[in-house]
Design an enzyme around this catalytic site. Structure first.
Site, PDB file in Angstrom:
ATOM      1  N   TYR A  63     -20.862  12.056  11.684  1.00  0.00           N
ATOM      2  CA  TYR A  63     -19.930  11.046  12.192  1.00  0.00           C
ATOM      3  C   TYR A  63     -18.566  11.186  11.524  1.00  0.00           C
ATOM      4  CZ  TYR A  63     -23.856   8.597  14.447  1.00  0.00           C
ATOM      5  OH  TYR A  63     -24.941   8.263  15.243  1.00  0.00           O
ATOM      6  N   GLY A 112     -25.077   0.923  27.489  1.00  0.00           N
ATOM      7  CA  GLY A 112     -25.111   1.884  28.577  1.00  0.00           C
ATOM      8  C   GLY A 112     -23.728   2.163  29.128  1.00  0.00           C
ATOM      9  N   SER A 160     -26.605   3.507  22.206  1.00  0.00           N
ATOM     10  CA  SER A 160     -25.847   3.295  23.438  1.00  0.00           C
ATOM     11  C   SER A 160     -26.446   2.149  24.248  1.00  0.00           C
ATOM     12  CB  SER A 160     -25.794   4.581  24.282  1.00  0.00           C
ATOM     13  OG  SER A 160     -24.863   4.469  25.334  1.00  0.00           O
TER      14      SER A 160
END
Length: 288
Positions: free
Chosen positions: A46, A204, A201
């Site tokens: 990251y 979505g 996520s």
């Protein structure tokens, strides 16, 4: 290990997103802990291998005991960046690489141990015996307390689990607009093993795309938001929280004022009919 019921994802805290200062990261950590959200999800890559260090520097400047938080991190993706001279993106799960990356994560996070180490993505070249050997060393020397995988199929999970039967989770993409884990055995496997899956996520594509599917979902939300006195984001989380596998959603917000409202999703109990109304809107057809 008992994780916080919602996990706080840090991917967008650094240069891959908000580019927060250490003080801003401290505020996010502080707010998360005030809401009893104490599990933080990292990956070595990251921010091009910079976000772990940002978090570590920020946390080390706070008057908080290490035992008050849980740190998840991932390894295995070799990502070309200024920090790493990789010629191309690839995967590496050799014993030496795993051990070295954990040492690097420990230095960056300024901690003596990682609570959970995940294999970030499956590699066609991964050797389960070599992975198990690395995990065994890390477990015995106390550098990592628990282990898991991310984005693995059920057969890939079983392969690693056969050689190292102490995996605690599979972190996969799950949302109202990405429901394949409901049908491909991933969540069934977690329930059969009494393990909690983690979901990334979790919003979505609902806020990211303009499509017929989003329009259908929005139409259902127009009825459900006032019914539950909830926001769309809260209902997107509540949709996952309804599942019997006890999904642990990872919220990716980099905004302090979003943490408290998202945590309130834990108080929403969708009816079975409302859950299926959302599923139908996502799929565009009634269930068989």
């Amino acid at each position: 290990m008992e994780f916080s019921k919602i996990i706080v994802g840090v991917m967008r805290w650094g240069i891959w997103g908000a580019n927060h200062s250490e003080k801003e990261v401290q505020k996010l950590i502080e707010t998360s802990l005030e809401e009893n959200l104490y599990t933080f999800d990292h990956a070595d890559i990251y921010g091009g291998y910079t976000t772990e260090e940002l978090f570590g520097n920020a946390f080390s400047g706070m008057n908080i005991e290490r035992e008050q938080i849980q740190l998840i991190t991932k390894c295995g993706i070799c990502y070309p960046s200024e920090k790493k001279n990789h010629p191309l993106k690839h995967y590496n799960y050799s014993k030496e690489y795993i051990l070295n990356q954990v040492d690097e994560s420990l230095r960056n996070l300024k901690t003596d141990y990682i609570d959970v180490l995940l294999l970030h993505r499956p590699s066609p070249l991964m050797n389960p015996e070599e992975i198990a050997a690395a995990f065994g060393i890390l477990r015995s020397n106390g550098k990592v307390r628990d282990f898991g995988v991310s984005n693995f199929t059920t057969s890939q999970f079983d392969l690693i689990h056969h050689y190292f039967p102490y995996l605690v989770t599979n972190q996969v993409e799950i949302s109202l607009t990405e429901t394949k884990s409901f049908y491909d055995g991933t969540l069934d496997q977690m329930m059969a093993k009494n393990l909690q899956p983690m979901a990334w996520s979790v919003m979505g594509t609902y806020f990211a795309e303009d499509s017929e599917r989003v329009a259908r979902i929005k139409s259902v939300f127009d009825e459900l938001c006032p019914k539950y006195m909830a926001t769309e984001a809260q209902l997107l989380l509540a949709f996952l929280l309804k599942h019997p596998s006890r999904i642990l959603p990872i919220i990716g917000t980099s905004k302090t004022d979003s943490i408290r409202p998202l945590k309130q999703a834990l108080n929403i109990d969708l009816t079975t009919e409302d859950w299926f109304a959302l599923l139908e809107a996502s799929h565009g057809n009634k269930v068989p």
